[in-house]
Design a protein around this motif. Structure first.
Motif, PDB file in Angstrom:
ATOM      1  N   LEU A 135       0.832  -1.193   0.000  1.00  0.00           N
ATOM      2  CA  LEU A 135       0.000   0.000   0.000  1.00  0.00           C
ATOM      3  C   LEU A 135       0.871   1.248   0.000  1.00  0.00           C
ATOM      4  CD1 LEU A 135      -3.001   0.983   0.341  1.00  0.00           C
ATOM      5  CD2 LEU A 135      -2.545   1.034   2.789  1.00  0.00           C
ATOM      6  N   SER A 137       0.362   5.417   0.637  1.00  0.00           N
ATOM      7  CA  SER A 137      -0.565   6.424   1.134  1.00  0.00           C
ATOM      8  C   SER A 137       0.088   7.798   1.055  1.00  0.00           C
ATOM      9  CB  SER A 137      -0.933   6.099   2.593  1.00  0.00           C
ATOM     10  OG  SER A 137      -1.717   7.120   3.144  1.00  0.00           O
ATOM     11  N   LYS A 139      -0.421  12.031   1.738  1.00  0.00           N
ATOM     12  CA  LYS A 139      -1.194  12.953   2.569  1.00  0.00           C
ATOM     13  C   LYS A 139      -0.654  14.358   2.437  1.00  0.00           C
ATOM     14  CE  LYS A 139      -2.134   9.494   6.081  1.00  0.00           C
ATOM     15  NZ  LYS A 139      -1.870   9.062   7.449  1.00  0.00           N
ATOM     16  N   VAL A 155      -5.970  13.196   0.802  1.00  0.00           N
ATOM     17  CA  VAL A 155      -5.453  11.841   1.026  1.00  0.00           C
ATOM     18  C   VAL A 155      -5.623  11.033  -0.257  1.00  0.00           C
ATOM     19  CG1 VAL A 155      -5.680   9.707   2.375  1.00  0.00           C
ATOM     20  CG2 VAL A 155      -6.091  11.912   3.478  1.00  0.00           C
ATOM     21  N   GLU A 157      -4.744   6.938  -1.640  1.00  0.00           N
ATOM     22  CA  GLU A 157      -4.225   5.604  -1.343  1.00  0.00           C
ATOM     23  C   GLU A 157      -4.160   4.789  -2.618  1.00  0.00           C
ATOM     24  OE1 GLU A 157      -6.699   3.857   1.660  1.00  0.00           O
ATOM     25  OE2 GLU A 157      -5.889   5.148   3.232  1.00  0.00           O
ATOM     26  N   THR A 165      -6.928   3.044  -6.908  1.00  0.00           N
ATOM     27  CA  THR A 165      -6.617   4.273  -6.197  1.00  0.00           C
ATOM     28  C   THR A 165      -7.877   4.840  -5.555  1.00  0.00           C
ATOM     29  OG1 THR A 165      -4.903   4.746  -7.825  1.00  0.00           O
ATOM     30  CG2 THR A 165      -5.625   6.574  -6.459  1.00  0.00           C
TER      31      THR A 165
END
Length: 173
Positions: A135, A137, A139, A155, A157, A165
């Motif tokens: 994963l 991520s 931010k 955010v 991911e 996504t």
């Protein structure tokens, strides 16, 4: 002054010949240990690894040091990283800082992050690459650009296996 220049030249020439090299879990580090008061300070860090799927990961930094609480964690400055996927696609990452786990390859990049992937460009303030969870991520102040298209998000991911996504905003406005 001449003696000082001679000593500096001697250490410069011999540091390249005598810099230690370590091999561990398909990762390597080739540090040149600085003669500062911090005994865990390292310069010119390079870690490389390959996973079971044939994806390659390499992370480099100008300087860094081992975290005092966790020996597996290296706190890096002025970082360049790339991922070469098994299909020969490359992902490039640049950041001012990163916290790299030399056992799992999990990496948290921070400050002024730039990501390049094919024609995609992403800018953000935090990128957490969780290889152990497949994963990624992102931010804080995310800006995505692809040609003439762009968007902003809080955010994002990405599942590294499925490439699915998810994009989120913290505030509806």
């Amino acid at each position: 002054l001449i003696v000082l220049l001679y000593i500096m030249g001697y250490y410069y020439l011999n540091s390249a010949k005598n810099s230690p090299s370590y091999q561990e879990d398909k990762s390597s580090i080739k540090p040149s240990v600085s003669e500062t008061k911090e005994k865990n300070f390292i310069e010119n860090i390079i870690y490389s690894s390959t996973d079971s799927s044939g994806n390659k990961y390499q992370i480099e930094s100008e300087t860094g040091f081992f975290d005092e609480k966790d020996d597996d964690l290296i706190l890096m400055n002025n970082v360049n990283a790339f991922i070469l996927l098994s299909d020969n696609t490359k992902i490039f990452i640049i950041s001012k800082k990163a916290a790299y786990n030399n056992k799992t390859n999990d990496t948290i990049f921070s400050e002024d992050i730039k990501i390049s992937y094919i024609s995609h460009r992403i800018f953000c303030e935090e990128l957490n690459f969780m290889f152990t969870k497949n994963l990624m991520s992102l931010k804080e102040n995310i800006v995505y650009q692809n040609g003439h298209e762009s968007f902003f998000a809080d955010v994002m991911e990405l599942d590294l296996l499925t490439k699915k996504t998810k994009i989120f905003m913290n505030d509806e406005t």
